[in-house]
Design an enzyme around this catalytic site. Structure first.
Site, mmCIF file in Angstrom:
data_model
loop_
_atom_site.group_PDB
_atom_site.id
_atom_site.type_symbol
_atom_site.label_atom_id
_atom_site.label_comp_id
_atom_site.label_asym_id
_atom_site.label_seq_id
_atom_site.Cartn_x
_atom_site.Cartn_y
_atom_site.Cartn_z
ATOM 1 N N ASN A 188 52.790 -7.715 26.689
ATOM 2 C CA ASN A 188 52.270 -6.440 27.196
ATOM 3 C C ASN A 188 51.772 -6.601 28.633
ATOM 4 O O ASN A 188 51.143 -7.598 28.978
ATOM 5 C CB ASN A 188 51.132 -5.945 26.286
ATOM 6 C CG ASN A 188 50.677 -4.560 26.691
ATOM 7 O OD1 ASN A 188 49.899 -4.398 27.619
ATOM 8 N ND2 ASN A 188 51.205 -3.557 26.013
ATOM 9 N N SER A 189 52.046 -5.604 29.445
ATOM 10 C CA SER A 189 51.742 -5.678 30.875
ATOM 11 C C SER A 189 50.260 -5.870 31.180
ATOM 12 O O SER A 189 49.907 -6.352 32.255
ATOM 13 C CB SER A 189 52.203 -4.394 31.564
ATOM 14 O OG SER A 189 53.567 -4.200 31.331
ATOM 15 N N LYS B 138 59.018 -10.474 26.075
ATOM 16 C CA LYS B 138 57.991 -10.002 27.010
ATOM 17 C C LYS B 138 56.588 -10.082 26.396
ATOM 18 O O LYS B 138 56.419 -10.343 25.191
ATOM 19 C CB LYS B 138 58.299 -8.568 27.457
ATOM 20 C CG LYS B 138 58.534 -7.523 26.378
ATOM 21 C CD LYS B 138 57.377 -7.159 25.486
ATOM 22 C CE LYS B 138 56.206 -6.530 26.200
ATOM 23 N NZ LYS B 138 56.310 -5.056 26.235
ATOM 24 N N HIS C 96 54.758 1.408 36.869
ATOM 25 C CA HIS C 96 53.575 1.066 36.068
ATOM 26 C C HIS C 96 52.520 0.414 36.955
ATOM 27 O O HIS C 96 52.841 -0.295 37.907
ATOM 28 C CB HIS C 96 53.991 0.100 34.950
ATOM 29 C CG HIS C 96 53.082 0.166 33.748
ATOM 30 N ND1 HIS C 96 52.127 1.121 33.574
ATOM 31 C CD2 HIS C 96 53.010 -0.633 32.637
ATOM 32 C CE1 HIS C 96 51.498 0.928 32.430
ATOM 33 N NE2 HIS C 96 52.014 -0.140 31.837
ATOM 34 N N SER D 279 56.191 3.842 21.619
ATOM 35 C CA SER D 279 55.499 2.750 22.311
ATOM 36 C C SER D 279 55.730 1.393 21.643
ATOM 37 O O SER D 279 55.526 1.234 20.440
ATOM 38 C CB SER D 279 54.003 3.066 22.316
ATOM 39 O OG SER D 279 53.256 1.887 22.501
ATOM 40 N N GLY D 280 56.087 0.397 22.460
ATOM 41 C CA GLY D 280 56.251 -0.961 21.924
ATOM 42 C C GLY D 280 54.923 -1.519 21.442
ATOM 43 O O GLY D 280 54.855 -2.189 20.404
ATOM 44 N N LEU D 281 53.874 -1.233 22.205
ATOM 45 C CA LEU D 281 52.554 -1.714 21.804
ATOM 46 C C LEU D 281 52.150 -1.107 20.455
ATOM 47 O O LEU D 281 51.736 -1.811 19.535
ATOM 48 C CB LEU D 281 51.518 -1.328 22.877
ATOM 49 C CG LEU D 281 50.062 -1.572 22.508
ATOM 50 C CD1 LEU D 281 49.788 -3.043 22.275
ATOM 51 C CD2 LEU D 281 49.132 -1.026 23.590
ATOM 52 N N ASP E 161 61.258 -2.326 25.769
ATOM 53 C CA ASP E 161 60.869 -3.609 26.372
ATOM 54 C C ASP E 161 61.935 -4.050 27.392
ATOM 55 O O ASP E 161 62.290 -3.279 28.262
ATOM 56 C CB ASP E 161 60.624 -4.664 25.293
ATOM 57 C CG ASP E 161 59.413 -4.295 24.423
ATOM 58 O OD1 ASP E 161 58.597 -3.478 24.885
ATOM 59 O OD2 ASP E 161 59.300 -4.817 23.308
ATOM 60 N N ARG F 96 62.003 0.650 34.187
ATOM 61 C CA ARG F 96 60.568 0.469 34.432
ATOM 62 C C ARG F 96 60.349 -0.685 35.397
ATOM 63 O O ARG F 96 60.820 -1.792 35.176
ATOM 64 C CB ARG F 96 59.887 0.204 33.095
ATOM 65 C CG ARG F 96 58.475 -0.322 33.170
ATOM 66 C CD ARG F 96 57.839 -0.181 31.810
ATOM 67 N NE ARG F 96 56.698 -1.044 31.612
ATOM 68 C CZ ARG F 96 55.967 -1.056 30.513
ATOM 69 N NH1 ARG F 96 56.282 -0.246 29.502
ATOM 70 N NH2 ARG F 96 54.954 -1.854 30.399
ATOM 71 N N ASP G 13 60.354 2.843 24.021
ATOM 72 C CA ASP G 13 59.934 1.769 24.901
ATOM 73 C C ASP G 13 60.721 0.533 24.441
ATOM 74 O O ASP G 13 60.355 -0.129 23.481
ATOM 75 C CB ASP G 13 58.421 1.582 24.724
ATOM 76 C CG ASP G 13 57.897 0.329 25.406
ATOM 77 O OD1 ASP G 13 58.665 -0.316 26.137
ATOM 78 O OD2 ASP G 13 56.709 0.013 25.184
ATOM 79 N N ASP H 13 52.578 -7.532 20.719
ATOM 80 C CA ASP H 13 53.545 -6.843 21.588
ATOM 81 C C ASP H 13 54.335 -7.893 22.374
ATOM 82 O O ASP H 13 54.357 -7.888 23.603
ATOM 83 C CB ASP H 13 52.764 -5.891 22.524
ATOM 84 C CG ASP H 13 53.681 -4.932 23.274
ATOM 85 O OD1 ASP H 13 54.878 -4.866 22.934
ATOM 86 O OD2 ASP H 13 53.189 -4.270 24.208
ATOM 87 N N GLU I 78 62.318 -2.512 30.856
ATOM 88 C CA GLU I 78 61.452 -2.993 31.928
ATOM 89 C C GLU I 78 62.009 -4.292 32.512
ATOM 90 O O GLU I 78 62.666 -5.063 31.797
ATOM 91 C CB GLU I 78 60.015 -3.180 31.419
ATOM 92 C CG GLU I 78 59.844 -4.232 30.339
ATOM 93 C CD GLU I 78 58.525 -4.093 29.570
ATOM 94 O OE1 GLU I 78 58.214 -2.960 29.129
ATOM 95 O OE2 GLU I 78 57.827 -5.096 29.405
HETATM 96 C C1 SPV Z 1 53.661 0.609 25.565
HETATM 97 O O1 SPV Z 1 53.187 1.682 25.173
HETATM 98 O O2 SPV Z 1 54.022 -0.286 24.814
HETATM 99 C C2 SPV Z 1 53.795 0.366 26.992
HETATM 100 C C3 SPV Z 1 52.884 1.039 27.874
HETATM 101 O O3 SPV Z 1 54.610 -0.418 27.360
HETATM 102 S S1 SPV Z 1 51.577 -0.015 28.130
HETATM 103 O O4 SPV Z 1 51.191 -0.613 26.903
HETATM 104 O O5 SPV Z 1 50.563 0.859 28.693
HETATM 105 O O6 SPV Z 1 52.050 -1.028 29.084
HETATM 106 MG MG MG Z 2 55.468 -1.487 25.937
#
Ligand code: SPV
Ligand code: MG
Length: 574
Positions: free
Chosen positions: A128-129, A126, A196, A52-54, A93, A165, A91, A64, A120
């Site tokens: 975080n979404s 980027k 997502h 996970s990027g986060l 990004d 993504r 992930d 992130d 993505e």
């Molecule tokens: C991550 O885990 O970094 C993601 C998923 O991109 S989320 O954070 O849920 O967008």
């Molecule tokens: Mg991410």
């Protein structure tokens, strides 16, 4: 690892990830963010890891927002791949730049054993979404398709997966746009589509899945619609669910609670039982494998690894000074006898030290040692004490009386001996007239200092309780100082002889010389290393007084001021 699927497990990581994506079963991936969490994910039974990027940025303590460079992320992935043999889907990004950055990323990920990457359709850098997702610009479709193609063209492992993504739902561009993009990405070569959503219900994901109709595997991240029963995803034909950030969040809650508690209470006592034991951390780090490797690669030519120190006695003739402590805790030149011994062992790399206590074992300073207690010390002798530590013998072991002081070369030469058994004998002590003095040694040859280095073996050692043997009628060659080195296969042979002695009715009364003699009778060869003084045992008050002088003679200051004369005087016979 999942033991039920050996064929699956033996496949490459990339093949396993691909198999998960295309399988008809609903599959699950768990977030990990470093080596430790990657191992924990594997142990929990998951088949793959979401890098996970986060979570990875969070464990670095940054946002992130591509604040950690892509090479820092890839370095972190290397620890994760080393710690767990699961496939990892990174992930990635936006791919950290344009098509060219994606090409290089894919090549580097393959080199580090990463099974796939998810990119993505947003713009670098980027966010975080879930942070103001509508405001984030999406990538141009054609440009993003170019990235997918570039990534697929640069992979050398056919099973490496690129997951595309789609952020159109997050950005508020609607279902039609999401489907249009997903189809374009599929045609560009994406192995799966991650759709997502930030809604708290799965409605738009389910609608997307219906419209998509299985054109390529669908991956989802139900962080926001977490209350949806998993069966709903299964029914919808979803390929893979990513539990995207739950270990970093679990670790955060636990760390916050524990830090607060320790800060407030200024003690560890409230948290100790609620957190992982240090041994559990060692286990997750695979510390045992290191110890085994150490045995394999460091054993030859190395100092003995462990020691057993016999320290159960109060000390005959020392009753006046041992009311509240055993003999080994008597202070000599500022520190207890036992500490002198332990320091001497540590200096030779003998760090695993087991002390067998008995009389007032509670008064033994346990710093840097393991203490075992011979509860029957009042009725038993040295071998009964040694038996208490028998299962602690590991690798090469020095067995030692607890009341010894010696010049450091004596122990160094002993532990460097290649023999299965070796002992130190002081050839300056041959006056066996005093029958109460034990430990006199008869050897295959006298100490001929001109023939330094000649092999000499032990024939017999006088014991405290034995009837005098024929050999004892002859003048001894010296006195055993109380140090026995057991090396390699010697350990098992010593344990065998000990078991035989333990079967004897008089075992409780046996002393160390009885063991040496039993080894000799069993055909073992015990190498003798002669010394001439340079050590002291403490058997009575007079020894105790002289031990202080001897110990002072070992300090660097005394050595440089007192010089050779002081050494010679200290080294004289007891
Ligand atoms: C991550 O885990 O970094 C993601 C998923 O991109 S989320 O954070 O849920 O967008
Ligand atoms: Mg991410």
């Amino acid at each position: 690892m999942n033991a039920r699927e050996p064929a699956f497990v033996s496949a490459s990581r990339s093949a396993r990830l691909r198999q998960m994506l295309v399988s008809n079963e609903l599959e699950f991936m768990m977030e990990a963010h470093n080596g430790l969490s990657a191992r924990i994910v594997r142990e929990a039974g998951f088949k793959a890891i979401w890098g996970s990027g986060l979570a990875i940025s969070a464990q670095f303590g940054v946002r992130d927002n591509n604040e950690a460079s892509w090479t820092q992320v890839v370095d972190n992935l290397e620890f994760m791949a080393d710690a767990s043999d699961l496939p990892i889907l990174l992930d990635g990004d936006t791919g950290y730049g344009n098509f060219n950055n994606v090409r290089r990323l894919v090549r580097k990920l393959e080199q580090r054993g990463i099974a796939g990457v998810c990119i993505e359709d947003k713009q670098f850098p980027k966010t975080n979404s879930f942070i103001n997702g509508e405001a984030q610009p999406l990538a141009d479709i054609d440009e993003f398709c170019g990235k997918i193609k570039a990534g697929k063209d640069s992979q050398s492992d056919e099973n490496f997966s690129i997951v595309a993504r789609v952020e159109a739902l997050i950005a508020g561009w609607g279902m039609e746009e999401a489907l249009r993009r997903a189809e374009a990405y599929r045609l560009a070569g994406a192995d799966a589509i991650l759709i997502h959503s930030k809604l708290s219900r799965p409605d738009e994901i389910l609608e997307f899945a219906r419209e998509w109709a299985g054109r390529a595997p669908l991956v989802i991240v139900p962080t926001k619609y977490y209350s949806t029963p998993t069966e709903v995803f299964r029914e919808a034909g979803i390929s893979t669910v990513i539990w995207a950030n739950h270990l970093i969040r679990a670790a955060t809650s636990a760390m916050q609670a524990v830090a607060r508690e320790i800060h407030t209470s200024e003690t560890l006592v409230n948290v100790e039982d609620r957190i992982a034991a240090v041994n559990e951390i060692f286990r997750l780090q695979d510390a045992d494998e290191y110890s085994e490797a150490e045995d394999r690669y460091l054993s030859s030519g190395r100092a003995a690894g462990s020691a057993v120190v016999l320290a159960a006695s109060r000390g005959k003739g020392l009753e006046a000074v041992t009311q509240d402590r055993p003999k080994v805790m008597l202070p000599v030149a500022g520190k207890p006898l036992l500490r002198w011994l332990v320091d001497a062992f540590k200096k030779q790399g003998v760090n695993d030290i087991t002390v067998v206590g008995g009389y007032r074992a509670d008064a033994i300073d346990t710093a840097g040692i393991k203490l075992v207690v011979n509860d029957r010390h009042a009725e038993t002798g040295e071998l009964a004490s040694l038996a208490c530590a028998l299962d602690k013998l590991s690798g090469d072991t020095v067995i030692s009386y607890g009341d010894l002081l010696f010049r450091s070369y004596i122990l160094r030469d002993l532990v460097e001996s290649e023999a299965a058994f070796s002992v130190v004998v002081d050839s300056s002590l041959t006056d066996a007239e005093n029958a109460s003095v034990r430990d006199f040694a008869w050897c295959s040859a006298a100490d001929d200092r001109g023939l330094f280095g000649n092999k000499v073996v032990l024939r017999h050692v006088s014991s405290g309780q034995e009837a005098s043997s024929a050999i004892a009628a002859q003048t001894p060659h010296g006195r055993w100082v109380g140090l026995l080195n057991v090396r390699g296969a010697g350990r098992e042979r010593l344990q065998t002889v000990m078991r035989e002695l333990q079967a004897r009715a008089d075992f409780a009364s046996l002393d160390m010389p009885a063991l040496l003699n039993a080894l000799i009778e069993a055909g073992e060869s015990i190498e003798v290393q002669y010394v001439h003084g340079h050590w002291r045992g403490v058997n009575d008050l007079e020894d105790f007084r002289r031990a202080g002088d001897f110990a002072h003679g070992q300090t660097p200051l005394a050595a440089s001021v007192g010089g050779a004369d002081a050494d010679a005087a200290n080294g004289a016979a007891q």
